[in-house]
Design an enzyme around this catalytic site. Structure first.
Site, PDB file in Angstrom:
ATOM      1  N   ARG A 175       3.849  14.076  -4.301  1.00 27.18           N
ATOM      2  CA  ARG A 175       2.649  14.889  -4.516  1.00 27.18           C
ATOM      3  C   ARG A 175       1.786  14.748  -3.278  1.00 27.18           C
ATOM      4  O   ARG A 175       1.805  13.720  -2.618  1.00 27.18           O
ATOM      5  CB  ARG A 175       1.815  14.350  -5.693  1.00 27.18           C
ATOM      6  CG  ARG A 175       2.481  14.427  -7.022  1.00 27.18           C
ATOM      7  CD  ARG A 175       1.598  13.829  -8.130  1.00 27.18           C
ATOM      8  NE  ARG A 175       0.813  12.671  -7.711  1.00 27.18           N
ATOM      9  CZ  ARG A 175      -0.512  12.604  -7.729  1.00 27.18           C
ATOM     10  NH1 ARG A 175      -1.235  13.624  -8.123  1.00 27.18           N
ATOM     11  NH2 ARG A 175      -1.146  11.513  -7.348  1.00 27.18           N
ATOM     12  N   ARG A 179      -8.104  17.933  -3.002  1.00 25.89           N
ATOM     13  CA  ARG A 179      -9.335  17.763  -3.775  1.00 25.89           C
ATOM     14  C   ARG A 179     -10.286  18.904  -3.418  1.00 25.89           C
ATOM     15  O   ARG A 179     -10.651  19.044  -2.250  1.00 25.89           O
ATOM     16  CB  ARG A 179      -9.947  16.440  -3.346  1.00 25.89           C
ATOM     17  CG  ARG A 179     -10.623  15.697  -4.425  1.00 25.89           C
ATOM     18  CD  ARG A 179     -11.167  14.408  -3.865  1.00 25.89           C
ATOM     19  NE  ARG A 179     -10.394  13.249  -4.227  1.00 25.89           N
ATOM     20  CZ  ARG A 179     -10.613  12.049  -3.703  1.00 25.89           C
ATOM     21  NH1 ARG A 179     -11.538  11.881  -2.786  1.00 25.89           N
ATOM     22  NH2 ARG A 179      -9.899  11.022  -4.096  1.00 25.89           N
ATOM     23  N   ARG A 252      10.478  -1.790   6.479  1.00 23.64           N
ATOM     24  CA  ARG A 252       9.776  -1.223   7.626  1.00 23.64           C
ATOM     25  C   ARG A 252       8.734  -2.252   8.056  1.00 23.64           C
ATOM     26  O   ARG A 252       8.199  -2.989   7.237  1.00 23.64           O
ATOM     27  CB  ARG A 252       9.048   0.079   7.270  1.00 23.64           C
ATOM     28  CG  ARG A 252       9.934   1.250   7.015  1.00 23.64           C
ATOM     29  CD  ARG A 252      10.544   1.861   8.254  1.00 23.64           C
ATOM     30  NE  ARG A 252       9.576   2.402   9.205  1.00 23.64           N
ATOM     31  CZ  ARG A 252       9.885   2.745  10.444  1.00 23.64           C
ATOM     32  NH1 ARG A 252      11.122   2.589  10.900  1.00 23.64           N
ATOM     33  NH2 ARG A 252       8.971   3.256  11.244  1.00 23.64           N
ATOM     34  N   ARG A 283      -2.604   4.203  13.361  1.00 21.96           N
ATOM     35  CA  ARG A 283      -4.009   4.044  12.956  1.00 21.96           C
ATOM     36  C   ARG A 283      -4.733   3.122  13.919  1.00 21.96           C
ATOM     37  O   ARG A 283      -4.117   2.284  14.569  1.00 21.96           O
ATOM     38  CB  ARG A 283      -4.121   3.353  11.587  1.00 21.96           C
ATOM     39  CG  ARG A 283      -3.327   3.948  10.491  1.00 21.96           C
ATOM     40  CD  ARG A 283      -3.859   3.541   9.144  1.00 21.96           C
ATOM     41  NE  ARG A 283      -3.579   2.158   8.791  1.00 21.96           N
ATOM     42  CZ  ARG A 283      -3.851   1.633   7.612  1.00 21.96           C
ATOM     43  NH1 ARG A 283      -4.419   2.371   6.665  1.00 21.96           N
ATOM     44  NH2 ARG A 283      -3.568   0.377   7.344  1.00 21.96           N
ATOM     45  N   GLU A 303      -2.174   0.051  15.096  1.00 23.61           N
ATOM     46  CA  GLU A 303      -0.990  -0.236  14.268  1.00 23.61           C
ATOM     47  C   GLU A 303       0.192   0.599  14.753  1.00 23.61           C
ATOM     48  O   GLU A 303       0.132   1.832  14.730  1.00 23.61           O
ATOM     49  CB  GLU A 303      -1.254   0.134  12.806  1.00 23.61           C
ATOM     50  CG  GLU A 303      -2.140  -0.834  12.085  1.00 23.61           C
ATOM     51  CD  GLU A 303      -2.220  -0.545  10.584  1.00 23.61           C
ATOM     52  OE1 GLU A 303      -3.051  -1.171   9.937  1.00 23.61           O
ATOM     53  OE2 GLU A 303      -1.464   0.316  10.066  1.00 23.61           O
ATOM     54  N   TYR A 350       6.752  -2.843  -3.251  1.00 20.43           N
ATOM     55  CA  TYR A 350       5.399  -2.731  -2.714  1.00 20.43           C
ATOM     56  C   TYR A 350       4.410  -2.875  -3.880  1.00 20.43           C
ATOM     57  O   TYR A 350       4.502  -2.148  -4.868  1.00 20.43           O
ATOM     58  CB  TYR A 350       5.151  -1.398  -1.987  1.00 20.43           C
ATOM     59  CG  TYR A 350       3.726  -1.372  -1.490  1.00 20.43           C
ATOM     60  CD1 TYR A 350       3.389  -1.965  -0.278  1.00 20.43           C
ATOM     61  CD2 TYR A 350       2.710  -0.845  -2.269  1.00 20.43           C
ATOM     62  CE1 TYR A 350       2.076  -2.023   0.147  1.00 20.43           C
ATOM     63  CE2 TYR A 350       1.388  -0.898  -1.852  1.00 20.43           C
ATOM     64  CZ  TYR A 350       1.087  -1.484  -0.640  1.00 20.43           C
ATOM     65  OH  TYR A 350      -0.228  -1.559  -0.226  1.00 20.43           O
ATOM     66  N   ASP A 352       0.131  -3.259  -4.648  1.00 18.58           N
ATOM     67  CA  ASP A 352      -1.239  -3.414  -4.168  1.00 18.58           C
ATOM     68  C   ASP A 352      -1.778  -4.751  -4.681  1.00 18.58           C
ATOM     69  O   ASP A 352      -1.207  -5.349  -5.605  1.00 18.58           O
ATOM     70  CB  ASP A 352      -2.119  -2.263  -4.678  1.00 18.58           C
ATOM     71  CG  ASP A 352      -2.101  -1.064  -3.723  1.00 18.58           C
ATOM     72  OD1 ASP A 352      -1.987  -1.294  -2.508  1.00 18.58           O
ATOM     73  OD2 ASP A 352      -2.215   0.079  -4.209  1.00 18.58           O
TER      74      ASP A 352
END
Ligand code: FAD
Length: 369
Positions: A175, A179, A252, A283, A303, A350, A352
């Site tokens: 997705r 917004r 990665r 970034r 990065e 992964y 959070d």
């Protein structure tokens, strides 16, 4: 279970999983020893204080959750500030707000209303919606159209994965939320922020009064260390635990280049993504803005995405079929053992921070009640 061992739990890894587990076990009067092979505690959330600025050594860490219990839990160790993640994208010197919202659409097309923005996106996605996308490029074009894809997705994604978007599978992008309000808040969660004084305050709160030893690699003294405790919590790499006997799980990686600049403000925002292909980094972080710092100098981090390799730090699991099957085989192996495997490296997943805290609390509750 031996009664004369020195500790009830040896916890390998002082990241959030290990620290939360150790805290909960200690609350239940268990004797814990926490070790970490790095020369500091905190795992990937660790910050090094340089020139009064908390530098996120392993990449930007922004805490966010919808779970009030987890939010209250972390705030019981350290209050959090009101930092709201609102990254920018820099495409060939043009600045765009992220995530894609009415500010972005205004910057791209000078539109002022949601209807105007929707009309452009509908027109640009229409021609790509007819057939089933066979790669990431086709998928992105069918979701957001040419302008957003080419300026804000293509270069960034290709740098991140080290491959052309046409060679990446479509499923990587499921997705791409759009917004239609002027809202630059990256997360939809109710709670977010950064610990006041940095993440080490959270780690120190969790590990307060618990014996911790850093600079100790479990695999360099496996037998003696294992003998110290009745139970082992392992938060390192599961394939390493089994001597890579079935093969290596791939990750990665990233390289961080930290720079001290003799100026007070470099980019006016904590996170700026560089979305053009010709800039090698993805970034730039400017750490003082995570904590609204007004120090004299500033510290930035570029990065650079890196291929998976034995030498590189494992950051993002590559959950393709090959690695998923390999992990399943290691997991089956681990079920024969008494070891408690937890955290992002042991579960090859992964997570959070709020999820890892939730997982560690759940595991502790199950094992300690
Ligand atoms: P870690 O923090 O990695 O801790 C594991 C520890 O085990 C390490 O300290 C390691 O040194 C130690 N260890 C491993 N092997 C051994 C051994 N053999 N002997 C001794 N010690 C060992 N989450 C968010 O919520 N928000 C963010 O913005 C965010 N940004 C991120 C950015 C990046 C670049 C990355 C990679 C992750 C990010 N995360 C973020 C996720 C967050 O870092 C993880 O949820 C969290 O660090 C997981 O904790 P952990 O304890 O499982 O692992």
């Amino acid at each position: 279970m031996s009664k004369n061992r020195e500790y009830d739990y040896l916890i390998i890894g002082a990241g959030l999983f290990g620290a939360v587990f150790a805290h909960e076990a200690t609350k239940k009067n268990k004797r814990c020893l926490v070790i970490d092979k790095r020369n500091h505690l905190g795992g990937n959330t660790y910050c090094e204080n340089i020139e009064g600025i908390n530098v996120h050594k392993y990449g930007a860490h922004i805490f966010h959750t919808n779970d009030k219990f987890i939010w209250d839990y972390v705030n019981s160790f350290v209050p959090f500030n009101r930092y709201t993640n609102s990254p920018l994208a820099n495409y060939k010197g043009e600045l765009y707000n992220l995530p894609f919202n009415m500010n972005t659409f205004h910057q791209l097309w000078n539109v002022k209303t949601p209807d105007e923005a929707k009309a452009i996106i509908d027109k640009q996605t229409k021609e790509h919606k007819t057939k089933r996308p066979t790669n990431l490029e086709e998928q992105a074009l069918s979701l957001v159209g040419k302008d957003i894809y080419e300026k804000l997705i293509k270069g960034y994604t290709e740098k991140q994965w080290g491959r052309k978007a046409t060679q990446l599978p479509a499923f990587i992008i499921k997705r791409l939320p759009l917004r239609f309000t002027f809202d630059n808040n990256y997360f939809n969660d109710t709670y977010q922020g950064i610990p006041i004084g940095g993440y080490n305050m959270l780690t120190n709160g969790l590990l307060n009064g618990i014996e911790c030893r850093t600079g100790i690699d479990f695999f360099e003294d496996r037998e003696n260390l294992s003998d110290l405790a009745d139970n082992i919590v392992f938060t390192g790499k599961i394939d390493e635990f089994y001597d890579y006997s079935l093969g290596r799980l791939e990750y990665r990686s990233l390289e961080f280049k930290h720079k001290i600049l003799r100026k007070s403000n470099f980019q006016g925002n904590a996170v700026v993504n560089y979305t053009a292909a010709n800039i090698p980094y993805t970034r730039i972080l400017e750490h003082k803005h995570f904590e609204f710092g007004n120090q004299e100098n500033t510290i930035i981090t570029e990065e650079y995405p890196l291929e998976a390799s034995i030498k590189n730090e494992p950051y993002y699991p590559i959950n393709d079929t090959k690695n998923t099957n390999l992990y399943k085989a290691y997991k089956e192996m681990s079920e024969q053992d008494q070891i408690i495997f937890g955290g992002r490296l042991a579960e090859y997943k992964y997570y959070d921070m709020h999820q890892i805290i939730g997982a560690a609390l759940a595991r502790a509750k199950k094992l300690l009640s």
